[in-house]
Design a protein around this motif. Structure first.
Motif, PDB file in Angstrom:
ATOM      1  N   LYS A   1       0.831  -1.204   0.000  1.00 36.66           N
ATOM      2  CA  LYS A   1       0.000   0.000   0.000  1.00 36.66           C
ATOM      3  C   LYS A   1       0.864   1.251   0.000  1.00 36.66           C
ATOM      4  O   LYS A   1       0.575   2.236  -0.694  1.00 36.66           O
ATOM      5  N   GLY A   2       1.965   1.201   0.780  1.00 35.70           N
ATOM      6  CA  GLY A   2       2.848   2.368   0.863  1.00 35.70           C
ATOM      7  C   GLY A   2       3.553   2.660  -0.445  1.00 35.70           C
ATOM      8  O   GLY A   2       3.509   3.793  -0.947  1.00 35.70           O
ATOM      9  N   ILE A   3       4.195   1.644  -1.039  1.00 40.87           N
ATOM     10  CA  ILE A   3       4.959   1.902  -2.265  1.00 40.87           C
ATOM     11  C   ILE A   3       4.051   2.047  -3.481  1.00 40.87           C
ATOM     12  O   ILE A   3       4.477   2.563  -4.522  1.00 40.87           O
ATOM     13  N   GLY A   4       2.787   1.618  -3.350  1.00 42.35           N
ATOM     14  CA  GLY A   4       1.828   1.806  -4.440  1.00 42.35           C
ATOM     15  C   GLY A   4       0.993   3.048  -4.265  1.00 42.35           C
ATOM     16  O   GLY A   4       0.078   3.295  -5.047  1.00 42.35           O
ATOM     17  N   PHE A   5       1.310   3.849  -3.211  1.00 41.64           N
ATOM     18  CA  PHE A   5       0.571   5.080  -2.896  1.00 41.64           C
ATOM     19  C   PHE A   5      -0.931   4.814  -2.785  1.00 41.64           C
ATOM     20  O   PHE A   5      -1.755   5.551  -3.314  1.00 41.64           O
ATOM     21  N   GLY A   6      -1.217   3.684  -2.100  1.00 34.60           N
ATOM     22  CA  GLY A   6      -2.604   3.347  -1.826  1.00 34.60           C
ATOM     23  C   GLY A   6      -3.295   2.535  -2.896  1.00 34.60           C
ATOM     24  O   GLY A   6      -4.443   2.130  -2.722  1.00 34.60           O
ATOM     25  N   LYS A   7      -2.597   2.245  -3.999  1.00 33.25           N
ATOM     26  CA  LYS A   7      -3.204   1.489  -5.096  1.00 33.25           C
ATOM     27  C   LYS A   7      -2.565   0.102  -5.194  1.00 33.25           C
ATOM     28  O   LYS A   7      -1.492  -0.139  -4.667  1.00 33.25           O
ATOM     29  N   ALA A   8      -3.257  -0.798  -5.906  1.00 30.10           N
ATOM     30  CA  ALA A   8      -2.713  -2.137  -6.123  1.00 30.10           C
ATOM     31  C   ALA A   8      -1.401  -2.036  -6.900  1.00 30.10           C
ATOM     32  O   ALA A   8      -1.281  -1.216  -7.819  1.00 30.10           O
ATOM     33  N   ASP A   9      -0.441  -2.863  -6.533  1.00 30.31           N
ATOM     34  CA  ASP A   9       0.887  -2.746  -7.128  1.00 30.31           C
ATOM     35  C   ASP A   9       1.499  -4.134  -7.274  1.00 30.31           C
ATOM     36  O   ASP A   9       1.293  -5.005  -6.433  1.00 30.31           O
ATOM     37  N   LYS A  10       2.273  -4.338  -8.343  1.00 25.51           N
ATOM     38  CA  LYS A  10       2.885  -5.652  -8.584  1.00 25.51           C
ATOM     39  C   LYS A  10       4.382  -5.660  -8.311  1.00 25.51           C
ATOM     40  O   LYS A  10       5.085  -6.593  -8.709  1.00 25.51           O
ATOM     41  N   VAL A  11       4.893  -4.631  -7.638  1.00 26.64           N
ATOM     42  CA  VAL A  11       6.327  -4.589  -7.347  1.00 26.64           C
ATOM     43  C   VAL A  11       6.721  -5.748  -6.441  1.00 26.64           C
ATOM     44  O   VAL A  11       7.778  -6.349  -6.591  1.00 26.64           O
ATOM     45  N   ILE A  12       5.876  -6.070  -5.473  1.00 28.01           N
ATOM     46  CA  ILE A  12       6.125  -7.218  -4.605  1.00 28.01           C
ATOM     47  C   ILE A  12       5.243  -8.370  -5.065  1.00 28.01           C
ATOM     48  O   ILE A  12       4.017  -8.265  -5.067  1.00 28.01           O
TER      49      ILE A  12
ATOM     50  N   LEU B   1      10.625  -9.198  -4.305  1.00 34.13           N
ATOM     51  CA  LEU B   1      10.567  -7.882  -4.923  1.00 34.13           C
ATOM     52  C   LEU B   1      10.873  -8.043  -6.394  1.00 34.13           C
ATOM     53  O   LEU B   1      11.841  -8.736  -6.761  1.00 34.13           O
ATOM     54  N   SER B   2      10.075  -7.445  -7.255  1.00 35.14           N
ATOM     55  CA  SER B   2      10.303  -7.551  -8.685  1.00 35.14           C
ATOM     56  C   SER B   2      11.712  -7.094  -9.035  1.00 35.14           C
ATOM     57  O   SER B   2      12.200  -6.089  -8.517  1.00 35.14           O
TER      58      SER B   2
END
Length: 228
Positions: free
Chosen positions: A204-215, A225-226
């Motif tokens: 949530k933090g690194i995606g600025f509150g949005k869904a993220d695929k980095v992890i 981690l990608s």
């Protein structure tokens, strides 16, 4: 968090001195006194440097060194061997067993720390720097800040440590038990499922509150981690 050092020394006063000298340099340090406890500990997570006394209860340091060099997960693990015998043949035997460096007791703590730093500089220089960069993520250890695409990422202290751990080996899959050990060591009171909570907060933090695929979640294995 800094580089993670595991010190295995049965002389407790010396071990405590070595641990203290490493901690004041910013390293994360764990200590053991028996050789037969080492492989069990390494199954949880691999440190950045292993310091081994030559003569240990259970399994000697030099035998451990030979054994670890036969295992894929520790074949490149930086190892410093400590010996009581000021003899060239002893030092050569230690290096032949797979040690990357060999120190003869007594030695100054200053020399010890310099040797560890030099070994890290040769084998894994990223752990000595203040800044880690992976893709569009930048983590600064000195200021305890994270940025993504020039925007600051707000993270709690546990999420910061978790991200730092993952960024040091992008693409590598870590089990929940390995991630727990990286954050809380051998504290068995911490449930592995708490890792899922912190991973969620980190995403949530690194995606600025949005869904993220980095992890990435690797089913049945853990998280990574990608590597971009």
């Amino acid at each position: 968090m800094g580089a993670r050092i595991l010190v295995v020394e049965d002389d407790e006063p010396l071990r405590l001195i070595l641990e203290h000298s490493l901690r004041i340099e910013g390293f994360t340090v764990e200590g053991l006194t028996r050789g037969d406890d080492v492989q069990v500990r390494l199954e949880k997570s691999i440190p950045d440097v292993l310091v081994l006394d030559w003569t240990l209860a259970g399994v000697s340091g030099i035998d451990l060194c030979r054994r670890l060099r036969t295992l894929p997960e520790t074949i490149t693990l930086p190892i410093v061997l400590l010996t009581d015998i000021a003899d060239e043949d002893e030092r050569i035997a230690g290096l032949a067993a797979g040690a990357d460096d060999c120190l003869v007791k007594p030695f100054s703590t200053t020399e010890f720390v310099v040797r560890v730093k030099n070994l890290l500089r040769r084998m894994n220089p990223a752990v000595l720097g203040h800044t880690i960069k992976v893709g569009d993520l930048t983590l600064d250890r000195s200021s305890h800040r994270v940025h993504r695409q020039k925007r600051e990422v707000r993270l709690g202290p546990t999420e910061f440590k978790l991200l730092e751990f993952l960024m040091r080996s992008p693409g590598k899959v870590y089990s929940r038990s390995e991630l727990r050990a990286s954050l809380w060591g051998d504290d068995a009171t911490v449930d592995e499922r708490v890792i899922d909570v912190h991973i969620g907060r980190l995403r949530k933090g690194i995606g600025f509150g949005k869904a993220d695929k980095v992890i990435r979640t690797v089913r049945g294995a853990g998280y990574a981690l990608s590597d971009y």
